[in-house]
Design a protein around this motif. Structure first.
Motif, PDB file in Angstrom:
ATOM      1  N   UNK A  22       0.832  -1.129  -0.139  1.00  0.00           N
ATOM      2  CA  UNK A  22      -0.076  -0.112   0.027  1.00  0.00           C
ATOM      3  C   UNK A  22       0.896   1.279   0.074  1.00  0.00           C
ATOM      4  N   UNK A  23       1.894   1.294   0.868  1.00  0.00           N
ATOM      5  CA  UNK A  23       2.764   2.508   0.827  1.00  0.00           C
ATOM      6  C   UNK A  23       3.490   2.751  -0.529  1.00  0.00           C
ATOM      7  N   UNK A  29       1.400   7.099  -6.526  1.00  0.00           N
ATOM      8  CA  UNK A  29       0.194   8.078  -6.823  1.00  0.00           C
ATOM      9  C   UNK A  29       0.708   9.533  -6.463  1.00  0.00           C
ATOM     10  N   UNK A  30       1.610   9.876  -5.652  1.00  0.00           N
ATOM     11  CA  UNK A  30       2.006  11.077  -5.055  1.00  0.00           C
ATOM     12  C   UNK A  30       3.057  11.426  -6.005  1.00  0.00           C
ATOM     13  N   UNK A  81       7.791  11.500  -0.511  1.00  0.00           N
ATOM     14  CA  UNK A  81       8.088  10.097  -1.499  1.00  0.00           C
ATOM     15  C   UNK A  81       9.398   9.574  -1.084  1.00  0.00           C
ATOM     16  N   UNK A  82      10.276  10.234  -0.296  1.00  0.00           N
ATOM     17  CA  UNK A  82      11.346   9.476   0.262  1.00  0.00           C
ATOM     18  C   UNK A  82      10.986   8.460   1.385  1.00  0.00           C
ATOM     19  N   UNK A  87      10.989   3.737   3.060  1.00  0.00           N
ATOM     20  CA  UNK A  87      10.469   3.721   4.421  1.00  0.00           C
ATOM     21  C   UNK A  87      11.479   4.331   5.440  1.00  0.00           C
ATOM     22  N   UNK A  88      12.036   5.074   4.858  1.00  0.00           N
ATOM     23  CA  UNK A  88      13.032   5.953   5.842  1.00  0.00           C
ATOM     24  C   UNK A  88      12.099   7.465   6.517  1.00  0.00           C
ATOM     25  N   UNK A  89      11.823   7.156   7.673  1.00  0.00           N
ATOM     26  CA  UNK A  89      10.786   8.065   8.397  1.00  0.00           C
ATOM     27  C   UNK A  89      11.613   9.272   9.288  1.00  0.00           C
TER      28      UNK A  89
END
Length: 313
Positions: A22-23, A29-30, A81-82, A87-89
């Protein structure tokens, strides 16, 4: 999580904790929305620059609005987007403060610029004989410079107030970028004096801009009602429809986020609205101004015809 005696050096953006599939779907999409935003606004800038019929004050301001929308989106979407793609938050304290500053700068400048555009429409409709002498290139440049200067002052004070707060409850930001409401939830020092300054500035920027817009359109509508023919009324009003649509979308979402107070709305609702005004509205503005504007559509057709002709040789 940062302990009470630990200085926060980075924040963790926790807005999108979803499954990998989903991510990644949201990432694409973005990404598409971002490319459409940059392409549409860049196309509008080039179109206005190249077409002699669009060398008027209204399109001068529209060109700056398109530039702002590119910057506005670029402050937020690459970080988003990053986060989604890698998955780097984590985001460093300095990068968070920088993002906060430029986001405030772009949003404030857009508020002032939309007010300037309303004043331009007022001059065109209500004082057509003096329009050319009043809205000279120097005047237009001064109005735009004033919008940027006022926004810079607001951004400096707002960023200074926000990042002089001690963050030690946690470094987990329940949002997809560094925005005021989620950052305030992490404060462990007294925030009320700074919050008053921050929200007072937001109130002044938004209400001043809206006041100029409302007063301008009050006189515009009054002038339109004096026009005897229905065709004349429709033609005059059509020059303002695009701007009115952009104003309603932009200020409606800003008021919801920053002037609603503690009305029980959740961060989840804030995230949806924030995606709308940081990602969707900058993408929609070129469409609003091109689809509802005869001159822009004609200029676009002329440019496309030139491209077709050049490709045949």
């Amino acid at each position: 999580m940062a302990e009470n005696d630990t200085v926060v050096t980075e924040f963790i953006l926790m807005a999108f904790q979803l499954s990998a599939g989903l991510q990644m779907s949201l990432f694409f999409v973005f990404l598409v929305l971002y490319f459409v935003t940059v392409g549409g606004n860049l196309g509008m800038i080039v179109l206005i620059q190249r077409d002699l019929r669009l060398q008027t004050p209204m399109y001068f301001f529209l060109r700056h609005l398109s530039f702002l929308d590119i910057c506005y989106s670029s402050v937020i979407v690459p970080q988003l987007l990053e986060t989604l793609g890698t998955r780097k938050m984590a985001i460093t304290y300095e990068r968070c403060a920088t993002q906060f500053f430029f986001f405030t700068l772009c949003a404030s400048t857009e508020c002032f610029l939309l007010a300037v555009m309303a004043y331009d429409r007022y001059m065109a409709v209500c004082n057509p004989l003096f329009y050319a002498t009043a809205m000279t290139p120097q005047t237009c440049l001064g109005l735009v410079a004033g919008a940027y200067a006022g926004a810079t002052v607001n951004a400096v004070i707002r960023t200074g107030c926000t990042f002089s707060i001690s963050f030690c409850k946690s470094n987990h930001v329940d949002f997809f970028f560094c925005d005021l409401p989620p950052l305030l939830k992490l404060a462990c020092s007294e925030t009320k004096p700074r919050e008053r300054v921050i929200y007072l500035l937001a109130f002044l920027v938004i209400t001043t801009s809206i006041s100029v817009i409302l007063i301008s359109y009050f006189f515009i509508i009054h002038a339109i009602l004096k026009i005897r023919t229905a065709g004349g009324k429709a033609k005059t009003f059509s020059t303002c429809v695009s701007h009115m649509t952009a104003v309603a979308l932009f200020f409606g979402t800003l008021i919801f986020i920053y002037l609603k107070g503690n009305m029980g709305t959740s961060l989840g609702e804030d995230k949806i609205v924030s995606v709308f005004y940081t990602v969707v509205i900058p993408m929609l503005n070129p469409m609003i101004y091109s689809l509802r504007n005869k001159e822009v559509k004609e200029a676009l057709k002329k440019t496309l015809n030139r491209i077709k002709v050049s490709q045949t040789y």
